[in-house]
Design a protein around this motif. Structure first.
Motif, mmCIF file in Angstrom:
data_model
loop_
_atom_site.group_PDB
_atom_site.id
_atom_site.type_symbol
_atom_site.label_atom_id
_atom_site.label_comp_id
_atom_site.label_asym_id
_atom_site.label_seq_id
_atom_site.Cartn_x
_atom_site.Cartn_y
_atom_site.Cartn_z
ATOM 1 N N ALA A 1 -0.969 2.652 -5.160
ATOM 2 C CA ALA A 1 0.461 2.394 -5.325
ATOM 3 C C ALA A 1 1.205 2.759 -4.050
ATOM 4 N N ASN B 1 5.057 -3.371 0.919
ATOM 5 C CA ASN B 1 6.045 -4.325 0.403
ATOM 6 C C ASN B 1 7.439 -3.729 0.237
ATOM 7 N N SER C 1 3.324 0.142 -1.799
ATOM 8 C CA SER C 1 4.768 0.305 -1.640
ATOM 9 C C SER C 1 5.156 0.490 -0.180
ATOM 10 N N THR C 2 4.271 1.056 0.616
ATOM 11 C CA THR C 2 4.627 1.174 2.027
ATOM 12 C C THR C 2 4.553 -0.182 2.715
ATOM 13 N N TYR D 1 7.896 10.319 -7.709
ATOM 14 C CA TYR D 1 8.203 9.185 -6.843
ATOM 15 C C TYR D 1 9.274 8.294 -7.466
ATOM 16 N N GLU E 1 9.577 -0.733 -8.180
ATOM 17 C CA GLU E 1 8.803 -1.674 -8.984
ATOM 18 C C GLU E 1 7.336 -1.268 -9.019
ATOM 19 N N THR E 2 6.789 -0.947 -7.844
ATOM 20 C CA THR E 2 5.374 -0.589 -7.780
ATOM 21 C C THR E 2 5.080 0.605 -8.680
ATOM 22 N N PHE E 3 5.901 1.655 -8.564
ATOM 23 C CA PHE E 3 5.586 2.850 -9.347
ATOM 24 C C PHE E 3 5.869 2.671 -10.833
ATOM 25 N N VAL F 1 4.599 -7.119 -6.809
ATOM 26 C CA VAL F 1 3.697 -6.099 -7.337
ATOM 27 C C VAL F 1 2.613 -6.738 -8.189
ATOM 28 N N ARG G 1 8.724 -2.301 -2.072
ATOM 29 C CA ARG G 1 9.225 -2.368 -3.447
ATOM 30 C C ARG G 1 8.724 -1.133 -4.194
ATOM 31 N N THR G 2 9.212 0.025 -3.794
ATOM 32 C CA THR G 2 8.652 1.273 -4.299
ATOM 33 C C THR G 2 8.876 1.453 -5.797
#
Lengths: 224, 226, 245
Positions: A177, A184, A181-182, B81, A189-191, A10, A186-187
């Motif tokens: 974001a 990598n 996330s789509t 999310y 972590e990204t958010f 990220v 790593r949803t």
């Protein structure tokens, strides 16, 4: 559950995300000022207007403050093409949020206008001030001080609210974001990183607004 | 375009569609009221925590402040999310409705805590000193003196906040919760005109939120007068 | 043994010293009045005594027991035997007159409700407010609220009563009803500390007068001595200015 957090993927995208934050601020800025433009007319119509303009202004406010901005934008984005008007996603979001902001800002500005006390205007008139002098010296400072804090809060609200632009594919902070996330996967972590960026962004915005308020209008606004 | 809409109207307002929309409206109200009620309880606890000056509570107080200040600065969509992607692997099988409701709780706790705090702070200091001088404990003065006087400052903005959340839950449609907005999307996807689909949804939102915001305004005026 | 002994009391608000080395004592049943200009520390002294403002140094002894204002239990014990009436009445706005008077006896002192209400009614009768027992504070005049506040202060059977400029916030025509109420209390054996600007009144009811200025007690003595032949320049000045009105 053994999930290992991986923030490095990220952090690599941080410049891309910060670019998105800039778009977020742009949306908030544009909708704030366009909304304020509508709000001034709305407030004046509500306070000083005749029967009809008062009616129109309050219907506008009631309608837009009691329905979700998201659905309003859906209507603009999906229903207008049926009538032959095609809006880009960014344009639809900007128009929708502006109309929304205009309604809330009408209410905030109205509260400012009616906060000017009759007695102060009387005192100014008795001192021999002209109408222009009264507006500049008595009314505006008063209005500025009353509405500054709610205006700052509303700007923050717009920064956060502009995230719904992502739903229409606008690449602001939340949109980017989703993009990352789509890719990598790593949803979380990204958010989480994006959440921190929002916190920092709004803290900086509140702090600078508080500073400006203190210097320009002698408002003691709180950052927290 | 108008002809097409007019053609669709009888079909659109058929029995199954109406039931479908009403169920969705129920989910919107459910998320809002469950979320805001839980948020009110936790928000109240945090607000009281922030008022207390006991040294032992220093750390919880700090955490409370950090919580409130953080969650008020994150968009609801982002919270949705995060909650989705945290809960799904931890508790597979949790319904999307449940996940959205938890998100509402998290956010409403932060906002309602601020509303309650400014209500508690609106009680003039002499009232609190009067209670102290009579030897009331902190909790006694909270429940016998401060709260009975602050609810009128708390209720109007709290009601306005609930109105705001009826609308904000529209973002839960992004998770796939079949609330009002998603119901509208589904109807549009089934081929109904967007004007009809989203228009009906808009009207439903208005019908839910307008009476409540009227109530909030009336409440504010009445309590201001007294 | 003195009933109330104050030795070398200091208190600061921020960097300003509000009380500087205040010493004062009172026998049981004595009425000591504090006079002096606004901001001289009269109110602060009373607030320190009941534990609303912390002292920075000094010693307070009540009936032979030393008070530790940093200790909750000690402060609680002080408030158990001491009551205060505030300038702004401070009646609980959410309670009726009767409830204001009974809340401390019932909730704090755990007395039976019937007994507390009977006692409250007799106190309200004494201050002439019995017929208003079901009214809320905001329905009463300032003088009426202040009389209720006096009843509330007495409801816990204090043996020390502090009166903090209780007539300063009142309309002039309401002052006497409150002063009459206090006058009637002075013969009941309650030790009283009165901060007041009502010179004729304090002269009449007090056993001793303490003149305060800039956080110090400038002069202390019998009413006739302080008013008629003050030894300190500051007292002479203050008294002559006040009596000219």
């Amino acid at each position: 559950m053994d999930y290992t957090f991986q923030f490095s993927v990220v952090f690599r995208e941080l410049p891309y995300l910060l670019g998105g934050a800039l778009v977020t601020l742009q949306i908030a800025f544009i909708t704030f000022w366009c909304g304020a433009f509508i709000g001034v007319f709305g407030a004046v119509a509500k306070v000083y207007g005749g029967r009809i303009s008062r009616r129109v202004a309050s219907s506008y406010v009631t309608l837009f403050t009691n329905t979700p901005a998201l659905v309003q934008i859906y209507l603009l984005y999906y229903a207008l093409p049926d009538a032959g008007i095609l809006l880009g996603s960014m344009t639809a979001v900007l128009i929708g949020l502006t109309l929304n902001a205009g309604a809330y800002l009408t209410e905030i500005l109205r509260a400012g206008v009616i906060s000017v006390r009759r007695s102060e205007i009387d005192a100014a008139t008795a001192l021999g001030m002209s109408l222009m002098q009264i507006v500049v010296n008595v009314m505006l400072p008063h209005i500025a001080r009353t509405i500054y804090a709610p205006l700052s809060n509303f700007f923050i609200w717009l920064v956060l609210g502009s995230s719904m632009a992502a739903i229409f594919g606008v690449e602001e902070l939340t949109g980017r974001a989703i993009n990352i996330s789509t890719a990598n996967l790593r949803t979380i972590e990204t958010f989480l990183v994006v959440a921190v960026i929002y916190v920092v962004l709004t803290v900086l915005a509140s702090a600078s607004l508080a500073l400006v308020g203190r210097v320009a209008f002698r408002v003691r606004a709180r950052v927290f | 375009m108008l002809e097409q809409i007019a053609e669709q109207v009888p079909l659109f307002f058929g029995y199954y569609n109406v039931v479908f929309i009403l169920q969705a409206a129920g989910r919107t109200l459910g998320m809002t009221f469950v979320g805001c009620s839980v948020g009110f309880v936790f928000g109240f606890l945090i607000a009281v925590l922030r008022q207390s000056s006991l040294p032992i509570l220093f750390l919880p107080r700090l955490l409370g402040i950090a919580y409130v200040e953080t969650f008020r600065r994150i968009p609801f969509l982002v919270i949705l999310y995060i909650v989705l992607f945290v809960i799904e692997p931890l508790m597979p099988g949790t319904s999307l409705f449940g996940i959205a409701t938890v998100s509402v709780c998290l956010l409403s706790t932060a906002f309602l805590s601020e509303i309650i705090r400014s209500g508690l702070e609106s009680v003039p200091l002499p009232q609190i000193e009067g209670a102290k001088a009579l030897n009331m404990t902190g909790l006694q003065s909270l429940f016998m003196v401060i709260l009975p006087q602050s609810w009128k400052v708390i209720l109007p903005p709290a009601a306005a906040f609930v109105v705001m959340f009826i609308k904000d839950t529209s973002l839960a449609s992004q998770l796939g919760v079949i609330e009002m907005t998603f119901a509208g999307e589904m109807l549009v996807n089934r081929g109904f005109s967007p004007v009809l689909g989203f228009g009906a949804v808009l009207v439903c939102y208005f019908a839910m939120s307008w009476p409540l915001s009227r109530l909030a305004i009336r409440l504010e005026k009445r309590l201001e007068a007294s | 043994m003195k009933h109330l002994e104050i030795r070398g009391l200091f208190s600061s608000y921020g960097s300003t010293r509000v009380l500087r080395d205040v010493s004062l004592d009172a026998d049981k049943g004595e009425v000591v009045s504090l006079i002096g200009p606004s901001g001289s520390g009269k109110s602060t002294l009373l607030r320190v005594l009941i534990g609303l403002t912390p002292p920075t140094a000094g010693e307070v002894t009540i009936a032979g027991e030393k008070v530790d204002y940093r200790n909750r239990r000690s402060v609680k014990a002080v408030r158990d035997r001491m009551s205060i009436v505030f300038q702004q009445y401070n009646l609980f706005q959410n309670m009726t007159v009767l409830r204001n008077v009974t809340v401390a006896p019932i909730k704090i002192k755990k007395r039976p409700r019937a007994e507390a209400e009977k006692n409250a009614m007799s106190l309200l009768k004494r201050v002439g407010m019995a017929e208003k027992k079901d009214a809320y504070p905001d329905e009463l005049s300032g003088g009426q609220q202040q009389r209720v506040a006096i009843a509330r202060a007495l409801a816990t059977n204090p043996d020390i009563l502090l009166l903090d400029e209780v007539t300063s916030a009142l309309d002039p025509e309401r002052v006497n009803e409150v002063l009459d109420t206090i006058r009637a209390l002075t013969s009941e054996g309650i030790t009283m500390l009165i901060a007041s600007h009502e010179m004729a009144f304090v002269r009449e009811v007090s056993t001793r007068i303490a003149m305060m200025d800039e956080g110090r007690i400038v002069e202390c003595g019998s009413p006739s001595r302080v008013f008629d032949s003050p030894t300190k320049e500051r007292t002479r000045d203050f008294v002559s200015k006040i009596l000219k009105h």
